[in-house]
Motif scaffolding. Structure first.
Motif, short mmCIF file in Angstrom:
data_model
loop_
_atom_site.label_atom_id
_atom_site.label_comp_id
_atom_site.label_asym_id
_atom_site.label_seq_id
_atom_site.Cartn_x
_atom_site.Cartn_y
_atom_site.Cartn_z
N LEU A 210 6.26 -37.65 -19.51
CA LEU A 210 7.15 -38.47 -20.33
C LEU A 210 7.59 -39.65 -19.48
N ARG A 211 7.76 -40.80 -20.10
CA ARG A 211 8.28 -41.96 -19.40
C ARG A 211 9.58 -42.40 -20.03
N ASP B 56 11.73 -47.83 -14.92
CA ASP B 56 11.08 -46.74 -15.62
C ASP B 56 10.99 -45.49 -14.75
N LEU B 57 11.14 -44.36 -15.39
CA LEU B 57 11.01 -43.07 -14.72
C LEU B 57 9.77 -42.38 -15.28
N HIS B 58 8.82 -42.12 -14.43
CA HIS B 58 7.56 -41.52 -14.83
C HIS B 58 7.60 -40.04 -14.45
N MET B 59 7.71 -39.20 -15.45
CA MET B 59 7.86 -37.76 -15.21
C MET B 59 6.58 -37.03 -15.57
N ASN B 60 6.00 -36.38 -14.59
CA ASN B 60 4.76 -35.62 -14.78
C ASN B 60 5.01 -34.14 -14.46
N TYR B 61 4.14 -33.31 -14.99
CA TYR B 61 4.19 -31.86 -14.73
C TYR B 61 5.59 -31.30 -15.03
N LEU B 62 6.09 -31.64 -16.18
CA LEU B 62 7.42 -31.20 -16.56
C LEU B 62 7.45 -29.70 -16.80
N ASN B 63 8.58 -29.09 -16.45
CA ASN B 63 8.76 -27.68 -16.73
C ASN B 63 10.09 -27.46 -17.45
N TYR B 64 10.34 -26.22 -17.83
CA TYR B 64 11.52 -25.92 -18.64
C TYR B 64 12.81 -26.38 -17.96
N GLU B 65 12.85 -26.29 -16.64
CA GLU B 65 14.06 -26.65 -15.91
C GLU B 65 14.36 -28.14 -15.94
N LEU C 46 23.44 -51.15 -19.88
CA LEU C 46 22.22 -50.36 -19.72
C LEU C 46 21.97 -49.52 -20.95
N GLN C 47 20.71 -49.35 -21.29
CA GLN C 47 20.33 -48.50 -22.40
C GLN C 47 19.07 -47.73 -22.02
N ALA C 48 19.10 -46.44 -22.25
CA ALA C 48 17.97 -45.58 -21.90
C ALA C 48 17.13 -45.29 -23.14
N PHE C 49 15.82 -45.29 -22.92
CA PHE C 49 14.87 -45.00 -23.99
C PHE C 49 13.85 -43.98 -23.51
N GLY C 50 13.21 -43.33 -24.47
CA GLY C 50 12.01 -42.56 -24.14
C GLY C 50 12.14 -41.06 -24.11
N GLY C 51 13.30 -40.53 -24.36
CA GLY C 51 13.43 -39.08 -24.36
C GLY C 51 12.71 -38.47 -25.55
N SER D 246 13.28 -49.61 -1.98
CA SER D 246 13.09 -48.27 -1.43
C SER D 246 13.38 -47.25 -2.53
N VAL D 247 12.61 -46.17 -2.49
CA VAL D 247 12.71 -45.18 -3.56
C VAL D 247 12.84 -43.78 -2.98
N LYS D 248 13.41 -42.91 -3.77
CA LYS D 248 13.40 -41.50 -3.43
C LYS D 248 13.63 -40.69 -4.69
N GLY D 249 13.28 -39.43 -4.61
CA GLY D 249 13.49 -38.54 -5.74
C GLY D 249 12.22 -37.83 -6.15
N ARG D 250 12.39 -36.98 -7.14
CA ARG D 250 11.29 -36.11 -7.53
C ARG D 250 10.23 -36.84 -8.34
N PHE D 251 10.65 -37.73 -9.23
CA PHE D 251 9.70 -38.42 -10.10
C PHE D 251 9.50 -39.86 -9.65
N THR D 252 8.38 -40.44 -10.04
CA THR D 252 8.09 -41.82 -9.71
C THR D 252 9.00 -42.76 -10.49
N ILE D 253 9.57 -43.70 -9.78
CA ILE D 253 10.46 -44.69 -10.39
C ILE D 253 9.92 -46.07 -10.06
#
Length: 117
Positions: free
Chosen positions: A17-18, A72-81, A3-8, A55-62
Motif C-alpha cells: 500500500l502507498r 509518500d510511504l511505501h509499505m510492502n509485505y504488510l502483516n496484521y500488526e 497536511l492531508q493523508a491519502f491512500g489507506g 536522511s531517512v529512517k524507519g521500517r517502510f520506504t519514505i
C-alpha cells in the motif's frame, strides 16, 4: 502548512500500500516529515521519517515527490500488526529525522490501514 493523508484501505497480508501526505500552504521539502501510526489500545509510534535534508529512517520506504508536494510511504509485505490509523506530521527545517510525536508541529488527519484476509 496543512497536511492531508491519502491512500489507506484494506489490504491482504503480504500486500502493499502507498500512503501520500499532501501539503498546502507550504513547501513540504522544507520540512522533516514523519508517518506515525496508532492501533487500538497501543501507543502512537513513528513508522518512517525523512528529514529536510533527505536522511531517512524507519521500517517502510519514505520518499518525496517535489512535483506533487507530497511525502509518500511505501509499505510492502504488510502483516496484521500493521493495522492502524496512519497520520503524517511535519516539522519545519529539521535536518534530523525526529522519532517522537511531540517534536512535530503540523499534523494531518489519519487514514485507516487494515490488513486482513
Amino acid at each position: 502548512v496543512q497536511l492531508q493523508a491519502f491512500g489507506g484501505g484494506l489490504v491482504q497480508p503480504g500486500g502493499s500500500l502507498r500512503l501520500s501526505c499532501a501539503a498546502s500552504g507550504g513547501t513540504l521539502a522544507d520540512y522533516a516529515v514523519a508517518w506515525f501510526r496508532q492501533a487500538p489500545g497501543k501507543r502512537r509510534e513513528m513508522v518512517s521519517c525523512i528529514s529536510s535534508v533527505g536522511s531517512v529512517k524507519g521500517r517502510f520506504t519514505i520518499s518525496r515527490d517535489t512535483t506533487k508536494n507530497t511525502v509518500d510511504l511505501h509499505m510492502n509485505y504488510l502483516n496484521y500488526e500493521d493495522t492502524a490509523v496512519y497520520v503524517c506530521a511535519a516539522r519545519r527545517n529539521s535536518v534530523h529525522c525526529n522519532s517522537y510525536s511531540h517534536e512535530y508541529t503540523y499534523w494531518g488527519q489519519g487514514t485507516q490501514v487494515t490488513v486482513s484476509s
